[in-house]
Design a protein around this motif. Sequence first.
Motif, PDB file in Angstrom:
ATOM      1  N   TRP A 110      32.322  44.887  45.561  1.00 34.08           N
ATOM      2  CA  TRP A 110      32.643  43.608  44.905  1.00 34.08           C
ATOM      3  C   TRP A 110      32.211  42.497  45.852  1.00 34.08           C
ATOM      4  N   TYR A 157      35.509  32.489  45.539  1.00 28.00           N
ATOM      5  CA  TYR A 157      36.629  31.754  44.953  1.00 28.00           C
ATOM      6  C   TYR A 157      36.499  30.316  45.431  1.00 28.00           C
ATOM      7  N   ALA A 197      38.190  40.559  38.215  1.00 26.80           N
ATOM      8  CA  ALA A 197      39.054  40.247  39.359  1.00 26.80           C
ATOM      9  C   ALA A 197      40.112  39.221  38.986  1.00 26.80           C
ATOM     10  N   GLY A 234      47.338  36.527  50.111  1.00 26.79           N
ATOM     11  CA  GLY A 234      46.317  37.569  50.222  1.00 26.79           C
ATOM     12  C   GLY A 234      45.298  37.256  51.311  1.00 26.79           C
ATOM     13  N   VAL A 235      44.249  38.035  51.320  1.00 31.34           N
ATOM     14  CA  VAL A 235      43.224  37.877  52.361  1.00 31.34           C
ATOM     15  C   VAL A 235      42.434  36.589  52.126  1.00 31.34           C
ATOM     16  N   CYS A 236      42.126  36.332  50.857  1.00 27.81           N
ATOM     17  CA  CYS A 236      41.371  35.110  50.539  1.00 27.81           C
ATOM     18  C   CYS A 236      42.184  33.864  50.888  1.00 27.81           C
ATOM     19  N   HIS A 243      48.319  41.560  50.752  1.00 30.26           N
ATOM     20  CA  HIS A 243      47.005  41.785  50.129  1.00 30.26           C
ATOM     21  C   HIS A 243      47.143  41.816  48.612  1.00 30.26           C
ATOM     22  N   ILE A 244      46.217  41.149  47.935  1.00 29.57           N
ATOM     23  CA  ILE A 244      46.239  41.118  46.471  1.00 29.57           C
ATOM     24  C   ILE A 244      45.272  42.185  45.972  1.00 29.57           C
ATOM     25  N   CYS A 278      43.242  43.353  43.449  1.00 31.61           N
ATOM     26  CA  CYS A 278      42.573  43.129  42.158  1.00 31.61           C
ATOM     27  C   CYS A 278      42.075  44.460  41.626  1.00 31.61           C
ATOM     28  N   GLU A 325      37.932  44.809  53.416  1.00 34.06           N
ATOM     29  CA  GLU A 325      37.252  43.606  52.949  1.00 34.06           C
ATOM     30  C   GLU A 325      37.014  42.611  54.063  1.00 34.06           C
ATOM     31  N   ASP A 338      34.132  36.437  49.395  1.00 28.83           N
ATOM     32  CA  ASP A 338      34.945  37.652  49.511  1.00 28.83           C
ATOM     33  C   ASP A 338      34.052  38.863  49.251  1.00 28.83           C
ATOM     34  N   ASP A 348      34.309  43.075  49.130  1.00 26.24           N
ATOM     35  CA  ASP A 348      35.229  44.222  49.154  1.00 26.24           C
ATOM     36  C   ASP A 348      34.444  45.523  49.160  1.00 26.24           C
TER      37      ASP A 348
HETATM   38  N1  SME Z   1      41.775  41.251  47.681  1.00 22.97           N
HETATM   39  C1  SME Z   1      41.750  39.838  47.670  1.00 22.97           C
HETATM   40  C2  SME Z   1      41.819  39.309  46.271  1.00 22.97           C
HETATM   41  C3  SME Z   1      40.499  39.115  45.656  1.00 22.97           C
HETATM   42  S1  SME Z   1      39.817  40.521  45.080  1.00 22.97           S
HETATM   43  O1  SME Z   1      39.782  41.556  46.027  1.00 22.97           O
HETATM   44  C4  SME Z   1      38.403  40.305  44.317  1.00 22.97           C
HETATM   45  C5  SME Z   1      42.822  39.201  48.516  1.00 22.97           C
HETATM   46  O2  SME Z   1      43.811  39.832  48.921  1.00 22.97           O
HETATM   47  O3  SME Z   1      42.656  38.031  48.814  1.00 22.97           O
END
Ligand code: SME
Length: 163
Positions: free
Chosen positions: A53, A57, A74, A83-85, A106-107, A109, A116, A132, A134
Amino acid sequence: MADTLSLSQANDKTSRYEELMPQLAALIADERDVVANLANVCAALKTTFDFFWVGFYRVDQQQLVLGPFQGPIACTRIGFGKGVCGAAWSEKRTQLVEDVDQFPGHIACSSASRSEIVVPIIKQGQVMAVLDVDSDQLADFDAIDAHWLEQLALLLSAQWHTD
Ligand code: SME
């Protein structure tokens, strides 16, 4: 502008980034529309590295909003610091995560995502967006990716027009 990428069969990623970067610079040089440039950069990264991916964003009214990407569908919105972003946004620095399950908040998706890297695109001190990438493999990114993706973020920042 060339309509195809010219990539050798080089296997090591440093060579691939070295070949790709000037082509990305040429690809976006004459276009002022941010979404058009992000879309093409994303496609070029996917073509070159076959990332699981890869996408952007954009910061919009205190949230990160999904922009151009390649890969599975996503999450569309991410809060500041979430999250990471969100961490790349709030800390204004690259996040390199070898195992997403070990990253607090961590989100997910996609449940297939294992590692990532997220790089902020900063213009005049403000985060405009994050890149981003992944992987479905653990620890798939390293300092080489960080270096080149940060160079790419600088390139995009220089060509980031909001007028
Ligand atoms: N994993 C990311 C969210 C975005 S998706 O992976 C496309 C995060 O924790 O910021």
